[in-house]
Design an enzyme around this catalytic site. Structure first.
Site, mmCIF file in Angstrom:
data_model
loop_
_atom_site.group_PDB
_atom_site.id
_atom_site.type_symbol
_atom_site.label_atom_id
_atom_site.label_comp_id
_atom_site.label_asym_id
_atom_site.label_seq_id
_atom_site.Cartn_x
_atom_site.Cartn_y
_atom_site.Cartn_z
ATOM 1 C CG PHE A 67 30.909 -9.942 15.078
ATOM 2 C CD1 PHE A 67 30.685 -11.059 13.576
ATOM 3 C CD2 PHE A 67 31.932 -8.661 14.872
ATOM 4 C CE1 PHE A 67 31.531 -10.965 13.481
ATOM 5 C CE2 PHE A 67 33.363 -9.187 14.394
ATOM 6 C CZ PHE A 67 32.829 -10.484 13.942
ATOM 7 C CG ASP A 68 23.089 -11.046 15.743
ATOM 8 O OD1 ASP A 68 22.596 -10.286 16.840
ATOM 9 O OD2 ASP A 68 23.099 -12.312 15.660
ATOM 10 C CB CYS A 69 26.038 -11.887 20.623
ATOM 11 S SG CYS A 69 26.743 -13.075 20.953
ATOM 12 C CB THR B 277 25.935 -13.291 14.221
ATOM 13 O OG1 THR B 277 24.437 -12.999 13.708
ATOM 14 C CG2 THR B 277 27.425 -13.798 13.113
#
Length: 241
Positions: A13-15, A18
Site C-alpha cells: 500500500f501507498d499510505c 490512499t
C-alpha cells in the site's frame, strides 16, 4: 474482466492519498497561511502548485527526511504565489504528518483485508511520521518501507527494490503481490515499469484535477479501479467467500 483477488497473497500500500487524507492535512496548513497572507488562491490551486514543487524537491533531495521536503516545498509554493512562507509556517507543515486524518474507511477496510493478505506499507514518509499515521490506521502491517529506509522517494525504484526483498523474506513471488495506491504518478507508473499488478483507489473520482499528486508524464496502467478502500475490501471479501 474482474481481477481475481484470490490470486494474491501480499498487498503493498501507498499510505498518503490512499489510506491517509494528505490533501486535507496539507490544505489545512496552506489555507491558513494563504488567509494570513491575504491571498485569494483557491485551495485546489495551491494544492496543485504544491504537488509540483514537492515532486521536484523529492527528485533533488532524495535523502532528505519528509518534514524537510514538506517545508521546502511549502517555501517554493509560496514563492510561486508571490508570498513568503516563514520558518514557523514551514515547520508547521513539516511537523503535521502524524496529525493528518485517515480516510473514514481506511482502518476498517484494512482490518478486513488483513484476514486474506499480508499487508505492507511502501510510502514516501519518514518513520516517525508513519508512526503517527499508523495510530489512525490501527497497525497490523507485516512490513513497513519508508523513504527514510531507502533514501529515495517514489516514483524512483528504491521502494520497489526494497519491496522485492520483503517478498523474498515472506517467501512470496512477485506474481502474488498486488500494489494498491491512489497516485498514478508516484505508484502506478513505477508499478507498470516493474511489471507489478496494481489496483487504483481513485479517491478523487468525484472531483476534477490532480490535487496533491502531479499528472503522470510517463506510462501507467492498473488492473482494477475502486472509488474507495471500502469498495476494494468489499470485493475482496466477496471473492474470498
Amino acid at each position: 474482466m474482474t481481477l481475481d483477488l484470490t490470486a494474491f497473497r501480499v498487498l503493498s500500500f501507498d499510505c498518503y492519498g490512499t489510506l491517509i487524507d494528505w490533501e486535507q492535512g496539507i490544505t489545512a496548513v496552506l489555507a491558513d497561511w494563504a488567509r494570513e497572507q491575504g491571498l485569494d488562491h483557491g485551495g485546489e490551486e495551491l494544492l496543485e502548485s504544491y504537488a509540483g514543487h514537492e515532486a521536484a524537491v523529492m527528485r533533488e533531495h532524495p535523502a532528505w527526511l519528509y518534514p524537510d521536503v514538506l517545508a521546502e516545498s511549502f517555501v517554493r509554493t509560496g514563492s510561486s504565489a508571490g508570498a513568503e512562507v516563514g520558518r514557523d509556517w514551514a515547520r508547521r507543515l513539516g511537523g503535521s504528518v502524524g496529525d493528518w486524518p485517515a480516510f473514514c474507511d481506511s482502518a476498517e477496510a484494512l482490518a478486513r483485508l488483513r484476514r486474506h493478505y499480508d499487508l505492507v506499507i511502501v510510502s514516501n514518509v519518514h518513520r516517525e511520521g508513519f508512526s503517527g499515521s499508523d495510530k489512525h490506521l490501527r497497525g497490523g502491517f507485516t512490513r513497513i518501507v519508508t523513504a527514510e529506509d531507502v533514501g529515495a522517494y517514489k516514483p524512483a525504484d528504491p521502494h520497489f527494490e526494497a519491496l522485492d526483498a520483503v517478498l523474498d523474506e515472506l517467501g512470496c513471488g512477485r506474481e502474488r503481490l498486488l500494489h494498491v495506491a491512489q497516485s498514478l504518478f508516484h505508484d502506478h507508473v513505477p508499478a507498470r515499469r516493474r511489471g507489478l499488478a496494481s489496483v487504483w483507489i481513485n479517491r478523487r473520482h468525484d472531483r476534477p484535477g490532480w490535487g496533491a499528486t502531479p499528472e503522470p508524464a510517463d506510462e501507467w496502467r492498473y488492473d482494477a479501479e475502486f472509488p474507495s478502500m471500502a469498495a476494494f475490501a468489499d470485493e475482496a471479501d466477496r471473492q474470498h467467500a
